[in-house]
Motif scaffolding. Structure first.
Motif, mmCIF file in Angstrom:
data_model
loop_
_atom_site.group_PDB
_atom_site.id
_atom_site.type_symbol
_atom_site.label_atom_id
_atom_site.label_comp_id
_atom_site.label_asym_id
_atom_site.label_seq_id
_atom_site.Cartn_x
_atom_site.Cartn_y
_atom_site.Cartn_z
ATOM 1 N N MET B 1 0.458 -8.216 6.183
ATOM 2 C CA MET B 1 1.646 -8.877 5.781
ATOM 3 C C MET B 1 2.647 -9.293 6.938
ATOM 4 N N LYS B 2 3.190 -10.457 6.334
ATOM 5 C CA LYS B 2 4.104 -11.220 7.467
ATOM 6 C C LYS B 2 5.661 -10.478 7.361
ATOM 7 N N LYS B 3 6.278 -10.448 8.486
ATOM 8 C CA LYS B 3 7.945 -10.314 8.182
ATOM 9 C C LYS B 3 8.535 -11.428 7.880
ATOM 10 N N LEU B 4 9.855 -11.003 7.375
ATOM 11 C CA LEU B 4 10.723 -12.329 7.022
ATOM 12 C C LEU B 4 10.852 -13.231 7.979
ATOM 13 N N THR B 5 11.219 -12.923 9.203
ATOM 14 C CA THR B 5 11.279 -14.067 10.179
ATOM 15 C C THR B 5 10.152 -14.721 10.705
ATOM 16 N N GLY B 132 -0.215 -10.730 -7.513
ATOM 17 C CA GLY B 132 -0.947 -10.107 -6.307
ATOM 18 C C GLY B 132 -0.794 -8.487 -6.185
ATOM 19 N N VAL B 133 -1.296 -8.121 -5.108
ATOM 20 C CA VAL B 133 -1.484 -6.528 -4.947
ATOM 21 C C VAL B 133 -0.806 -6.262 -3.919
ATOM 22 N N MET B 134 0.153 -5.054 -4.009
ATOM 23 C CA MET B 134 0.736 -4.592 -2.727
ATOM 24 C C MET B 134 0.574 -3.190 -2.814
ATOM 25 N N ASP B 135 0.089 -2.644 -1.854
ATOM 26 C CA ASP B 135 0.010 -1.081 -1.497
ATOM 27 C C ASP B 135 -0.891 -0.826 -2.838
ATOM 28 N N ILE B 296 11.621 -10.042 -3.562
ATOM 29 C CA ILE B 296 10.845 -9.609 -4.660
ATOM 30 C C ILE B 296 9.572 -9.265 -4.340
ATOM 31 N N SER B 297 8.876 -10.064 -3.490
ATOM 32 C CA SER B 297 7.360 -9.847 -3.330
ATOM 33 C C SER B 297 7.256 -8.255 -2.750
ATOM 34 N N THR B 298 8.011 -7.766 -1.994
ATOM 35 C CA THR B 298 7.978 -6.804 -1.199
ATOM 36 C C THR B 298 8.493 -5.356 -2.055
ATOM 37 N N LEU B 303 10.669 -0.056 -3.148
ATOM 38 C CA LEU B 303 11.014 1.152 -4.070
ATOM 39 C C LEU B 303 9.808 2.267 -4.079
ATOM 40 N N SER B 304 8.770 2.109 -3.073
ATOM 41 C CA SER B 304 7.792 2.994 -2.754
ATOM 42 C C SER B 304 6.813 3.517 -4.027
ATOM 43 N N ILE B 305 6.430 2.355 -4.890
ATOM 44 C CA ILE B 305 5.737 2.568 -5.981
ATOM 45 C C ILE B 305 4.251 2.406 -5.763
ATOM 46 N N GLU B 306 3.882 3.124 -4.552
ATOM 47 C CA GLU B 306 2.623 2.922 -4.133
ATOM 48 C C GLU B 306 1.665 3.493 -5.364
#
Lengths: 183, 311
Positions: B1-5, B132-135, B296-298, B303-306
């Motif tokens: 996953m990329k950083k904002l910059t 998508g899927v995150m964590d 929004i994507s992150t 919120l640590s909702i793994e």
């Protein structure tokens, strides 16, 4: 005529105040009952936990014995303050056991222990939520019985201030179950 | 996953940027000509016919409508290209697990399920769908616009907005029965603790819940069918993280926790719109657009909702 209207309004205000005090008192009692149920649910996990770990935790034998005796004591005591004191001790011993699990690779891999850890973490979160709800209900209740004019009615009804739970720093932190399993 | 910059850098590296910027400049030129012609026609008409308030208003509104139509006809191709070439590549570069569908939208069933907006709607529109899927947590979001119809005394139809913004749906890591609704709190800033008395009345048939974080309580108002459940869902840590998200996004936010799902509505947010009057190379625009998408994507991470590891 005017006098009767005045009396009617006064009686109506009294009824509203009375009902509001009753509902606040009941709210405190309901939430306290929920905490009690959760604590009982947690106590019921103790024999299973002790049974699962005792074969491995030879050095922590005292801790296991202490928690077992505290559990049976908590079931018999009716005094609220004493009961809470015992529950706090159970919390701290349980924390000790769960931390020590980390030192035993066999236990960490044990599915039953993993499941217990997960259930306990879940119950701890529920207890913490219930305590926070209880504290808010007690604050509402205390405010109601101390504020004018409901304080006079509360005095007649024999309502007294209630104490809130002290929430420790560790309880304030969100329990991250994932961290329990980190290598 | 990329950083904002890194995402912003990626945006400037996009090979289509140059041709799109040229297209935008051409569009702007045509739009300026359109405005010039419309003003000329307006002046000509006002000089040649007898004016009264009604005629003036009629000509003015016809001209505004013509401009609106020409604007949308001229820019629609450019906006589509921007989404297909720039946004699509940004989303896939951000994470291989993400998918972007420019014309897709969150299903109305999920919008209804959230229970956040009780006002009935007659029109449901949306665009810019991302899933998508995150964590390990599945999520989806899109821009949504819901409206209801009203008719005035002259029989003219008007459309009133119920919600316009980004709607986000994901799994939630705690299992529970019941629901918790979190709304932006506008009254507490002015009325202080007195606001609580009013909030108790407007409660969506749920109980008003006073939270124990003063900072959170000032920004949000919480309703639930269960006082304990509300605190179970909104743990102290989650409340802090929601505050962090609110500070980053700077828009009114609504949350609903129900059926082991989390619904988040960000009012006034519009993702991925190509600028017409601002350069595509404008850093402020790039930061704003990509920042909105990034935060929004992150959200799952913030919120640590793994996903629960035992599931």
């Amino acid at each position: 005529m005017g006098v009767w209207i005045g009396i009617g309004v006064f009686v109506l205000i009294l009824i509203i105040m009375y009902n509001s005090l009753i509902s606040k008192k009941n709210q405190v009692e309901n939430i306290f009952a929920s905490i009690d149920t959760l604590l009982k649910k947690r106590r019921n996990l103790i024999p299973n936990l002790v049974e699962s770990v005792k074969a491995y935790m030879k050095h922590e034998k005292n801790v296991l014995e202490d928690i077992t005796s505290l559990r049976s004591k908590a079931d018999t005591i009716s005094d609220e303050t004493e009961k809470m004191d015992i529950e706090n001790k159970i919390s701290s011993l349980m924390g000790k056991i769960l931390i020590n699990v980390e030192n035993y690779p066999e236990l960490k891999a044990n599915e039953n222990v993993m499941h217990l850890q997960m259930t306990l973490a879940e119950i701890e979160e529920q207890i913490s939520a219930a305590r926070r709800a209880y504290n808010q209900a007690v604050t509402d209740y205390n405010n109601a019985i101390e504020m004018i004019p409901a304080n006079m009615l509360a005095k007649m009804m024999g309502y007294k201030r209630k104490n809130v739970f002290e929430i420790t720093k560790s309880e304030r932190e969100n329990i991250n179950v994932g961290n329990l399993f980190k290598q | 996953m990329k950083k904002l910059t890194e995402l912003i850098e990626e945006y400037y590296r996009n090979p289509s940027m140059e041709s799109l910027e040229k297209e935008r400049q051409n569009l702007l030129f045509y739009l300026k000509i359109t405005v010039f012609i419309l003003i000329a026609v307006f002046l000509l008409l006002t000089a040649s016919i007898q004016m009264n308030e009604n005629v003036f208003f009629l000509i003015f509104s016809v001209e505004i409508s013509i401009f609106g139509l020409i604007y949308s006809l001229l820019t629609s191709g450019y906006r589509k290209k921007f989404k297909n070439k720039v946004v699509n590549s940004l989303v896939s570069v951000f994470s291989g697990d993400f998918e972007y569908i420019p014309t897709g939208k969150i299903s109305p069933v999920k919008y209804d399920l959230s229970g956040l907006f009780l006002q009935h709607y007659d029109r449901y529109g949306g665009e810019d769908y991302v899933r998508g899927v995150m964590d390990g947590v599945k999520f989806e979001f899109s821009d949504i616009h819901t409206e209801y119809r009203t008719t005035d005394s002259k029989g003219k139809t008007h459309w009133q907005t119920v919600f316009k913004g980004t709607f986000f749906v994901s799994e939630f890591n705690k299992k529970f029965k019941g629901r918790v609704l979190v709304y932006p709190d506008y009254s507490e800033k002015f009325l202080g603790s007195l606001a609580n008395s009013f909030q108790k009345f407007y409660s969506h048939n749920l109980e008003f819940v006073k939270m124990d974080s003063p900072e959170f309580e000032k920004e949000f108002v919480v309703y639930s069918n269960d006082q304990i459940l509300a605190r179970y869902v909104l743990s102290t840590a989650l409340m802090e993280k929601i505050m962090k998200f609110k500070k980053a996004i700077k828009k009114p936010i609504y949350f609903s926790f129900k059926n082991n799902m989390m619904f988040v509505a960000i009012s006034g947010n519009n993702n991925f719109e190509a600028p017409v009057f601002r350069s595509l190379n404008d850093y402020g625009f790039a930061e704003e657009m990509i920042g909105g998408f990034y935060y929004i994507s992150t959200l799952i991470k913030t919120l640590s909702i793994e996903r629960n590891i035992w599931n």
